[in-house]
Design an enzyme around this catalytic site. Structure first.
Site, PDB file in Angstrom:
ATOM      1  N   HIS A 283       0.832  -1.213   0.000  1.00  0.00           N
ATOM      2  CA  HIS A 283       0.000   0.000   0.000  1.00  0.00           C
ATOM      3  C   HIS A 283       0.857   1.250   0.000  1.00  0.00           C
ATOM      4  CE1 HIS A 283      -4.299  -1.277   1.171  1.00  0.00           C
ATOM      5  NE2 HIS A 283      -4.140  -1.109  -0.112  1.00  0.00           N
TER       6      HIS A 283
ATOM      7  N   GLU B 231     -21.067 -15.539 -24.315  1.00  0.00           N
ATOM      8  CA  GLU B 231     -19.865 -15.963 -25.038  1.00  0.00           C
ATOM      9  C   GLU B 231     -20.083 -17.259 -25.799  1.00  0.00           C
ATOM     10  OE1 GLU B 231     -16.649 -16.549 -22.233  1.00  0.00           O
ATOM     11  OE2 GLU B 231     -17.991 -17.294 -20.674  1.00  0.00           O
TER      12      GLU B 231
ATOM     13  N   ASP C 269     -14.350 -15.958 -26.459  1.00  0.00           N
ATOM     14  CA  ASP C 269     -14.997 -17.243 -26.701  1.00  0.00           C
ATOM     15  C   ASP C 269     -16.065 -17.130 -27.777  1.00  0.00           C
ATOM     16  OD1 ASP C 269     -13.768 -19.258 -25.147  1.00  0.00           O
ATOM     17  OD2 ASP C 269     -14.522 -18.269 -23.335  1.00  0.00           O
TER      18      ASP C 269
ATOM     19  N   CYS D 218     -16.203  -7.720 -22.237  1.00  0.00           N
ATOM     20  CA  CYS D 218     -14.955  -7.868 -21.488  1.00  0.00           C
ATOM     21  C   CYS D 218     -13.949  -8.739 -22.220  1.00  0.00           C
ATOM     22  CB  CYS D 218     -15.230  -8.385 -20.079  1.00  0.00           C
ATOM     23  SG  CYS D 218     -16.079  -9.967 -20.057  1.00  0.00           S
TER      24      CYS D 218
END
Ligand code: PEP
Ligand code: MG
Length: 565
Positions: free
Chosen positions: A197, A440, A464, A511
């Site tokens: 962090h 997909e 896909d 996506c």
């Protein structure tokens, strides 16, 4: 002298070394407050309420200090970086922590300092036990908040302001947050990696840093001239005048490039005519990618592939391990939407613990939701971890590899059962978590109108969808030239999915890799795609393309592409 480490925060810093060694053990516990002997003794019943009050006062004071840091970071580095501090503030509300300390004081009869030390040590140890590097790094945060609480309880005074190139064995987030960009030129730390962090905070402030240099930090002396090359993970101590000049030129070039990129990052993904604004999300593979996503200006996560938790190991990840990972991503994204996809095992992603068996055509076989609907134990564990994590951010759950509406209904019924279980146990989760599916498989794309009423959103998995529509194995180099997401057949399916979504009043995103392809973006925008999710590195370019186009141009591109014979 030069040595290498991990590039933890980008940029090149040049300055005089300020060597900062950790406080000697016991600094946080001055004599007279709690001596080790006193810590062994139980506090009197009368002192319980006094110690509890001291604890609450310390929590309030640390919260106020963190809140100031948060606001400052939000102003100087943006909301997304400030979310790092929010995660620390959340620890102060975390029942596991607060209840733990309260119990240690009331039932364990321990003084507040000792109660905090013990609970912090326990929490940090459980985080350190998780295999994921990012989660292990969170232990540093927990210890850091603990240290601030102890300081507040014991009245320890803050150290002198840091300046020049800070050289230290390890840097905590609160130390990083207290560094001013104009004053601190760079940081060299013996421990830590790019997912610490402290590294995010420095990156957000534009303070170059190299972490993980091991014992080399100890070879630097106060006043040495140090160059911190946070791009290459390199540290140069007392370089020659020529070397120093070369570093200065490199620094100026890098700063000019960054300024150009940053100007674009702040702009919305809106068409040039202002008629359409879309969401730009990031595809991530784990908590460690959150920083890159935010740095690239992601407005959310459009796809978190959870497979990384399941690959390359003989066992399955526990609910707790998964919960920690999902929670870290949700917290890291600071309230932005995060779409987490349930396990997509099979195909080219073997999961040894599931023993999917040999399959002649794994891409057409026992994969993803098909495995989960069979192994409902594995599925329910993941859903439980996801729902528990939903209390820490804005979660959307996505099922992969859906072919029919019936599968969606089955998956949702497992989800409903898991919710009932959590309700019975009184475990908090977000009851409004949205549920969506990846489109997909061609059957789902063709009959998208039958699936739409079951879900809150669609996300087209073009990787896909292309392989199944065109009968091209996405992993087979020999047929790579046949693999064309811009084939009109694939585009027509995309159009059908987007139209079906809009007719049902839900949104459609993408996506697969196509969403970040500069050739495909105008076409997809013209087809009406609402959300584009991609590898963070592609986001700035995608934003630029969208901002250059008008809707008329995008629609013309889509019309033309759909007809390309
Ligand atoms: C896709 O198929 O487009 C997708 C995003 O999923 P994956 O690449 O993980 O199969
Ligand atoms: Mg896929």
């Amino acid at each position: 002298m030069e040595f290498k480490g991990v590039a933890a925060a980008a940029g090149i810093g040049i300055g005089r070394a300020m060597v900062v060694t950790p406080p000697p053990p016991g600094r946080a516990r001055p004599a007279g407050v709690v001596t080790p002997e006193a810590a062994e003794q139980a506090i009197s019943p009368a002192a319980v309420s006094q110690e509890l009050e001291r604890f609450w006062a310390a929590v309030a004071s640390v919260r106020a200090a963190l809140s100031r840091l948060h606001d400052e970071l939000a102003r100087t580095a943006g909301e997304e970086k400030a979310a790092i501090i929010e995660a620390q503030m959340m620890m102060l509300d975390d029942p596991a922590f607060v209840e733990g300390v309260r119990e240690a004081i009331t039932e364990g009869r321990k003084p507040a300092v000792q109660a905090v030390e013990e609970v912090v040590a326990g929490l940090a140890a459980s985080l350190e036990a998780v295999a994921d590097e990012y989660i292990r790094q969170r232990a540093v945060d927990v210890r850091d908040v603990g240290r601030q609480l102890i300081d507040a309880l014991t009245g320890a005074t803050p150290e002198e302001p840091l300046a020049g190139v800070v050289v230290t064995p390890e840097l905590t987030p609160s130390q990083a947050a207290a560094m001013e960009p104009g004053r601190v030129d760079g940081v060299v730390a013996g421990a830590g990696g790019a997912t610490a962090h402290a590294a995010f905070i420095l990156a957000a402030r534009g303070i170059p840093a190299v972490f993980g240099v091991g014992d080399h930090w100890a070879q630097v002396h106060n006043g040495d001239t140090v160059v911190v090359d946070g791009n290459r993970g390199l540290v140069a101590v007392n370089p020659s005048p020529q070397e120093l000049d070369a570093f200065r030129v490199e620094k100026a070039t890098w700063q000019a490039e960054q300024a150009a990129l940053a100007r674009l990052r702040e702009k919305p993904a809106e068409t040039a005519d202002g008629r359409r604004r879309v969401e730009l999300g990031a595809n991530i593979g784990g908590p460690a990618d959150v920083a890159a996503a935010l740095a690239a200006g992601a407005e959310g996560v459009g796809l978190f592939r959870t497979e990384f938790l399941f690959l390359d190991r003989p066992d399955l990840p526990s609910e707790e391990e998964q919960f920690q990972v999902y929670k870290a991503v949700l917290e890291g994204m600071g309230g932005r939407p995060v779409i987490i996809r349930t396990l997509d095992a099979g195909g080219d992603k073997p999961v040894p613990a599931l023993d999917l068996g040999p399959q002649a055509n794994p891409f057409l076989g026992y994969r993803a939701i098909r495995v989960c609907l069979n192994r409902t134990d594995v599925f329910a564990t993941q859903l439980r971890a996801l729902l528990r994590a939903s209390a820490y951010g804005r979660l959307l759950i996505m099922f992969p590899f859906i072919a029919t509406a019936a599968e969606v209904r089955q998956a949702k019924s497992v989800l409903a059962e898991v919710k009932s279980g959590l309700d019975r146990e009184g475990i908090p989760y977000d009851p409004h978590v949205q549920v969506g599916v990846m489109i997909e498989i061609p059957s789902a794309a063709v009959a998208a109108d039958l699936i739409a009423p079951e879900v809150d959103f669609f996300s087209i998995g073009s990787n896909d969808l292309t392989q199944y529509t065109l009968a091209v194995d996405r992993t087979n180099e020999k047929v790579a030239s046949y693999y064309d997401p811009l084939h009109p057949a694939v585009l027509r399916l995309c159009k059908n999915v987007i139209d079906a979504a809009h007719a049902a009043g839900i949104w459609a995103g993408m996506c697969g890799e196509m969403a970040g392809d500069p050739r495909a973006i105008p076409v997809l925008l013209g087809l009406g795609l609402d959300e584009f999710s991609m590898n963070p590195s592609l986001l700035p370019k995608a934003r630029e393309i969208i901002r250059r186009l008008t809707i008329d141009e995008a629609e013309a591109a889509a019309r033309a592409a759909l007809q390309q014979s």
